[in-house]
Write a protein that holds these residues in place. Structure first.
Motif, short mmCIF file in Angstrom:
data_model
loop_
_atom_site.label_atom_id
_atom_site.label_comp_id
_atom_site.label_asym_id
_atom_site.label_seq_id
_atom_site.Cartn_x
_atom_site.Cartn_y
_atom_site.Cartn_z
N ASP A 151 -8.08 5.56 9.09
CA ASP A 151 -6.77 5.49 9.73
C ASP A 151 -6.75 4.27 10.65
O ASP A 151 -7.62 4.14 11.52
N GLU B 22 0.42 -7.53 7.82
CA GLU B 22 0.55 -7.07 6.44
C GLU B 22 -0.38 -7.84 5.51
O GLU B 22 -1.02 -7.27 4.61
N LEU C 144 -4.00 -6.68 5.96
CA LEU C 144 -4.25 -5.38 5.35
C LEU C 144 -4.24 -5.45 3.84
O LEU C 144 -5.02 -4.77 3.16
N ARG D 84 -2.68 0.18 0.29
CA ARG D 84 -2.64 0.90 1.57
C ARG D 84 -1.36 1.73 1.67
O ARG D 84 -0.37 1.47 1.00
N ARG D 85 -1.40 2.71 2.57
CA ARG D 85 -0.24 3.57 2.79
C ARG D 85 0.16 3.49 4.25
O ARG D 85 -0.69 3.56 5.14
N CYS D 86 1.44 3.36 4.50
CA CYS D 86 1.94 3.28 5.87
C CYS D 86 2.39 4.66 6.33
O CYS D 86 3.00 5.41 5.57
N ASP D 87 2.09 4.98 7.59
CA ASP D 87 2.41 6.31 8.12
C ASP D 87 3.60 6.26 9.07
O ASP D 87 4.63 6.87 8.81
N ARG E 26 2.24 0.51 14.43
CA ARG E 26 2.27 1.06 13.07
C ARG E 26 0.90 1.62 12.72
O ARG E 26 -0.13 1.12 13.19
N THR E 27 0.90 2.65 11.92
CA THR E 27 -0.36 3.25 11.47
C THR E 27 -0.42 3.21 9.96
O THR E 27 0.61 3.33 9.27
N PHE E 28 -1.62 3.01 9.44
CA PHE E 28 -1.85 2.86 8.01
C PHE E 28 -3.04 3.68 7.59
O PHE E 28 -3.93 3.97 8.40
N ARG E 29 -3.09 4.03 6.32
CA ARG E 29 -4.29 4.61 5.72
C ARG E 29 -4.87 3.57 4.77
O ARG E 29 -4.20 3.10 3.86
N LEU E 30 -6.13 3.24 5.01
CA LEU E 30 -6.81 2.21 4.23
C LEU E 30 -8.02 2.80 3.52
O LEU E 30 -8.61 3.79 3.98
#
Length: 232
Positions: free
Chosen positions: A154, A171, A174, A181-184, A197-201
């Motif tokens: 995360d 961006e 990442l 990747r997925r943005c939360d 911003r938070t992402f799942r990597l």
């Protein structure tokens, strides 16, 4: 049931302490909230309650004349496994995308089940369950660490809202690490002065995270970041 019957209960209680200790040691070694003592107490409590349920016929009470008392120890097992759910819920927490503590909760749940088996006198089944549980927690983890895989992380990144190129640079950094990747979340914080911003990597290891951190530090406008690797 009196003091003379205590030797009959020694083996299941000691076995439950040993089984809980073996499972709890692995969790303690991993630094989890529920560790050595917690697992021992859960297993011992389950064994005590189940032993008492199995021995209901020896309890001291006066039955009514002409009545037949039928005990059902499985009701105790249902109660214990339901109640242990509240303890398991206490070790599960959410951070960003990730849910942490699921393995520890599962280990507590199966530890309670093993304690019930010892209390019921099913020693072979309980011992097999203990061996399989320790195998799943220790051996399979060592095996998985040797397999080529990516860890889920995360990532939380903060930059100034007035930094026009910051978002594109973030961006790009990442994307270079994980194109899928997925943005939360999108958030404005500090009275609208900053964007968070938070992402799942998915990353290959600590070296990839260090490279990402170094690249983010070079982005004009980025004021903070946090990486939270998932772990059970």
């Amino acid at each position: 049931m009196d003091l003379a019957s205590l030797p009959d209960f020694t083996v299941p209680l000691l076995a439950s302490v040993l089984a809980g200790g073996l499972i709890g040691f692995e969790r303690e070694w991993r630094g989890r909230a529920a560790g050595f003592r917690t697992h021992i107490l859960v297993c011992l409590a389950s064994a005590l309650l189940m032993t008492a349920a199995v021995a209901q016929g020896a309890w001291s009470f006066d039955a009514l004349p002409g009545t037949q008392i039928v005990s059902d120890p499985t009701r105790m097992a249902h109660g214990v496994l339901t109640g242990i759910g509240f303890l398991c819920a206490g070790v599960i927490f959410r951070a960003g995308f990730s849910i942490h503590g699921l393995t520890t909760a599962a280990s507590l749940w199966i530890t309670a089940a093993i304690g019930l088996l010892f209390g019921a006198g099913l020693f072979a089944l309980a011992a097999a369950g203990t061996v399989l549980t320790v195998t799943a927690l220790v051996i399979l983890r060592l095996v998985s660490q040797r397999l080529p895989q990516k860890s889920v992380v995360d990532a939380e990144i903060v930059w100034r809202r007035d930094a026009a190129d910051a978002e594109d640079a973030v961006e790009a950094a990442l994307t270079a690490l994980d194109a899928d990747r997925r943005c939360d979340r999108f958030e404005l914080i500090d009275n609208g002065e900053r964007v968070r911003r938070t992402f799942r990597l998915k990353v290959a290891g600590a070296a990839a995270l260090k490279a990402l951190a170094a690249r983010l530090r070079g982005v004009e406008g980025v004021t903070g970041y946090r990486f939270d690797p998932r772990d059970d």
